[in-house]
Design an enzyme around this catalytic site. Structure first.
Site, PDB file in Angstrom:
ATOM      1  N   SER A 104     148.113 -52.842  12.179  1.00  0.00           N
ATOM      2  CA  SER A 104     146.658 -52.873  12.357  1.00  0.00           C
ATOM      3  C   SER A 104     146.233 -51.974  13.503  1.00  0.00           C
ATOM      4  CB  SER A 104     146.216 -54.321  12.663  1.00  0.00           C
ATOM      5  OG  SER A 104     144.878 -54.351  13.081  1.00  0.00           O
TER       6      SER A 104
ATOM      7  N   TYR B 245     146.992 -62.452  17.918  1.00  0.00           N
ATOM      8  CA  TYR B 245     147.158 -61.779  16.613  1.00  0.00           C
ATOM      9  C   TYR B 245     147.569 -60.319  16.835  1.00  0.00           C
ATOM     10  CZ  TYR B 245     145.972 -58.856  12.705  1.00  0.00           C
ATOM     11  OH  TYR B 245     146.031 -57.896  11.726  1.00  0.00           O
TER      12      TYR B 245
ATOM     13  N   LYS C 153     151.243 -58.035  16.108  1.00  0.00           N
ATOM     14  CA  LYS C 153     151.399 -56.745  15.413  1.00  0.00           C
ATOM     15  C   LYS C 153     152.161 -55.766  16.308  1.00  0.00           C
ATOM     16  CE  LYS C 153     149.497 -57.741  11.511  1.00  0.00           C
ATOM     17  NZ  LYS C 153     150.342 -57.889  10.318  1.00  0.00           N
TER      18      LYS C 153
HETATM   19  C1  WQD Z   1     133.557 -55.541  12.768  1.00  0.00           C
HETATM   20  C2  WQD Z   1     132.299 -55.338  13.598  1.00  0.00           C
HETATM   21  C3  WQD Z   1     131.817 -57.108  15.117  1.00  0.00           C
HETATM   22  C4  WQD Z   1     130.981 -60.161  12.135  1.00  0.00           C
HETATM   23  C5  WQD Z   1     139.197 -57.491  12.849  1.00  0.00           C
HETATM   24  C6  WQD Z   1     140.572 -57.586  13.366  1.00  0.00           C
HETATM   25  C7  WQD Z   1     141.401 -56.484  12.778  1.00  0.00           C
HETATM   26  C8  WQD Z   1     141.321 -56.524  11.285  1.00  0.00           C
HETATM   27  C9  WQD Z   1     139.866 -56.457  10.825  1.00  0.00           C
HETATM   28  C10 WQD Z   1     143.217 -57.735  10.490  1.00  0.00           C
HETATM   29  C11 WQD Z   1     132.485 -55.766  15.037  1.00  0.00           C
HETATM   30  C12 WQD Z   1     130.728 -56.986  14.062  1.00  0.00           C
HETATM   31  C13 WQD Z   1     131.319 -58.966  12.741  1.00  0.00           C
HETATM   32  C14 WQD Z   1     129.667 -60.670  12.263  1.00  0.00           C
HETATM   33  C15 WQD Z   1     129.085 -58.749  13.575  1.00  0.00           C
HETATM   34  N1  WQD Z   1     141.914 -57.712  10.803  1.00  0.00           N
HETATM   35  N2  WQD Z   1     130.382 -58.282  13.443  1.00  0.00           N
HETATM   36  N3  WQD Z   1     128.761 -59.938  12.985  1.00  0.00           N
HETATM   37  O1  WQD Z   1     136.851 -57.241  14.714  1.00  0.00           O
HETATM   38  O2  WQD Z   1     136.789 -54.810  13.942  1.00  0.00           O
HETATM   39  O3  WQD Z   1     138.655 -56.267  13.236  1.00  0.00           O
HETATM   40  O4  WQD Z   1     139.188 -57.557  11.451  1.00  0.00           O
HETATM   41  O5  WQD Z   1     144.003 -56.846  10.582  1.00  0.00           O
HETATM   42  O6  WQD Z   1     142.721 -56.695  13.206  1.00  0.00           O
HETATM   43  O7  WQD Z   1     140.518 -57.393  14.761  1.00  0.00           O
HETATM   44  O8  WQD Z   1     136.401 -56.624  12.278  1.00  0.00           O
HETATM   45  O9  WQD Z   1     134.731 -57.351  10.646  1.00  0.00           O
HETATM   46  O10 WQD Z   1     135.334 -58.934  12.564  1.00  0.00           O
HETATM   47  O11 WQD Z   1     133.990 -56.877  13.008  1.00  0.00           O
HETATM   48  O12 WQD Z   1     128.253 -58.109  14.239  1.00  0.00           O
HETATM   49  O13 WQD Z   1     129.279 -61.745  11.750  1.00  0.00           O
HETATM   50  O14 WQD Z   1     131.268 -56.158  13.066  1.00  0.00           O
HETATM   51  O15 WQD Z   1     131.230 -57.364  16.388  1.00  0.00           O
HETATM   52  O16 WQD Z   1     131.745 -54.875  15.843  1.00  0.00           O
HETATM   53  P1  WQD Z   1     137.117 -56.224  13.660  1.00  0.00           P
HETATM   54  P2  WQD Z   1     135.113 -57.533  12.072  1.00  0.00           P
END
Ligand code: WQD
Length: 339
Positions: free
Chosen positions: A125, A150, A154
Site C-alpha cells: 500500500s 495497519y 505493510k
Molecule cells: C481518502 C480521502 C479522507 C472518507 C486508506 C488507507 C489506505 C488504503 C485506502 C488499504 C482522505 C477523505 C474519506 C470520508 C472524507 N487502504 N474522506 N470523508 O485514507 O487515503 O487510504 O484507504 O490499503 O491504506 O490508508 O482513503 O478513502 O479513507 O480517504 O473526506 O467520509 O477522503 O480525509 O482525504 P485513504 P480514504
C-alpha cells in the site's frame, strides 16, 4: 497454471480473480469470509463463466495452512490479498492486525519454501510512504514511520519479503503498492461492500447518494491544496486487478530483474476530495449532500504515484478514468440497494 488467491472473495481479490480467469488461469480461492461473502463466488462465475475452486481457510491457523498445502500440491503461484485493512480499526486493535497480517504472511512463505512455490505477489500500500517529501512519489521514496498499525504491518511485511528473498534461491516476489482503489466491475456483479459505516471516501459517497447516509463529511478543507481538501491517487479497481495479472506473468515468465521488486500501482494523477465529489455529481447528474468538518487525524495532505516504473518496467498502465470508476461505483451501489 493454478494460482492461489488468498482473500479472493474480497474487493480487490474478486476483481483480480475475474481478470486471472479472463487470461486463462486456473484459480483456487481461499477466504475466511471475515470481510466478504460466499455469494461472491456465484457473482465471479456469472461474469467469467467459470466458478473458481474455493476453500474456506483461516490463514492464522498454522496447522490448517500446512494441511491445506499438503492437499493442494499443484499451486504454481500465490497472490496474497488476505489481510485486515481498516486504518482506524488497526489503531484500536493493533494485535489483531499484527497477528492477522504478519503471521499469515509468514505461514504462506513457509509453505512456499516447503512446496517450491516460487512466484508470490504481495498486496502492499502507498500507506508505507506516509507523508511524502516530494510528489509524485517514486518507489525509491523513503518509507516513513507508519502512522497506523495497519501501515506498519505493510512496512514490516515488505521487510519480511526482502529478508526472505535475500536468502532464498528460488522465491521471486513482487510487492504492489496500491494507491486508492475505487469503482466496481462494469457488470455491477462485484464491487466494494464495506461492513458497517464506510471508512473510505467513495463508498461513503455512493451510500450518501443512495440515501443510506444523510451526508458526506469532508474531512477538512484547510489543507495547502488546490481547494483545501486532501489529494489522493484514485485508481479503478479493474486496472488494479490487471496489474496483478501483469506482475504474475512477469514472474512466471522469469522477466523479473531481482527476486524482490516493488511497483507503485496508481494513475499518476492526484485528485482532491472535493474534485471527487464534483466528478461524482457530474457523472451521476445528482447533487451530493456534504458538509465540511474537521480534519481526520492521520490523514496525509497529498499522495499520488509516479508510475514510470510500473509503466516502463512492468509494462502496465492504468487505462480507466476516475469518472469511469465513479460511474461503476454508483452502478454497483444502485444494484446492491435495488435502486
Ligand atoms: C481518502 C480521502 C479522507 C472518507 C486508506 C488507507 C489506505 C488504503 C485506502 C488499504 C482522505 C477523505 C474519506 C470520508 C472524507 N487502504 N474522506 N470523508 O485514507 O487515503 O487510504 O484507504 O490499503 O491504506 O490508508 O482513503 O478513502 O479513507 O480517504 O473526506 O467520509 O477522503 O480525509 O482525504 P485513504 P480514504
Amino acid at each position: 497454471m493454478k494460482i492461489l488467491v488468498t482473500g479472493g472473495l474480497g474487493y480487490i481479490g474478486s476483481h483480480t480473480v475475474v481478470e486471472l480467469q479472463n487470461n486463462g488461469y486456473d484459480v483456487l480461492v481461499i477466504d475466511n469470509l471475515s470481510n466478504s461473502s460466499f455469494d461472491v463466488l456465484d457473482r465471479i462465475e456469472s461474469i467469467s463463466g467459470i466458478r473458481p475452486q474455493y476453500q474456506e481457510l483461516e490463514l492464522r491457523d498454522k496447522p490448517a495452512v500446512i494441511s491445506f498445502f499438503k492437499q493442494n500440491s499443484d499451486i504454481d503461484a500465490i497472490i496474497h490479498f488476505a489481510a485486515s485493512k481498516a486504518v482506524g480499526e488497526s489503531v484500536e486493535n493493533p494485535l489483531l492486525y499484527y497477528e492477522n497480517n504478519l503471521n499469515t504472511l509468514i505461514y504462506l512463505l513457509q509453505e512456499c519454501d516447503a512446496h517450491s512455490i516460487n512466484s508470490f505477489i504481495f498486496s502492499s500500500s502507498c500507506t508505507v510512504y506516509g507523508e511524502p517529501d516530494s510528489l509524485p512519489i517514486t518507489e525509491s521514496a523513503p518509507v516513513k514511520k507508519a502512522t497506523s498499525p495497519y501501515g506498519n504491518t505493510k512496512q514490516i511485511s515488505e521487510e519480511i519479503l526482502i529478508d526472505v528473498c535475500s536468502v532464498s534461491e528460488t522465491l521471486n516476489t513482487i510487492a504492489l503498492r496500491y494507491f486508492n482503489p475505487i469503482g466496481a466491475h462494469n457488470t455491477a456483479e462485484i464491487g466494494e461492500l464495506p461492513k458497517g459505516t464506510p471508512q473510505n471516501l467513495v463508498p461513503f459517497i455512493t451510500q450518501t447518494a443512495a440515501g443510506i447516509r444523510k451526508e458526506l463529511s469532508v474531512f477538512g478543507d484547510d489543507y495547502p491544496t488546490v481547494d483545501g481538501s486532501c489529494i489522493r491517487d484514485y485508481i479503478h479497481v479493474v486496472d488494479l486487478a490487471n496489474a496483478h495479472v501483469v506482475a504474475l506473468e512477469r514472474l512466471l515468465n522469469k522477466k523479473n530483474k531481482a527476486n524482490y521488486e516493488v511497483f507503485n500501482i496508481g494513475t499518476g494523477r492526484g485528485s482532491s476530495v472535493l474534485e471527487v465529489v464534483n466528478a461524482f455529481e457530474k457523472v451521476t447528474n445528482q447533487k451530493l449532500n456534504y458538509k465540511i468538518v474537521d480534519r481526520r487525524p492521520g490523514d496525509v495532505v497529498s499522495v499520488y504515484a509516479d508510475t514510470n516504473k510500473a509503466n516502463d518496467e512492468l509494462g502496465w498502465k492504468a487505462e480507466k478514468s476516475m469518472e469511469d470508476a465513479l460511474e461503476s461505483a454508483w452502478k454497483w451501489e444502485k444494484k446492491v440497494r435495488g435502486i
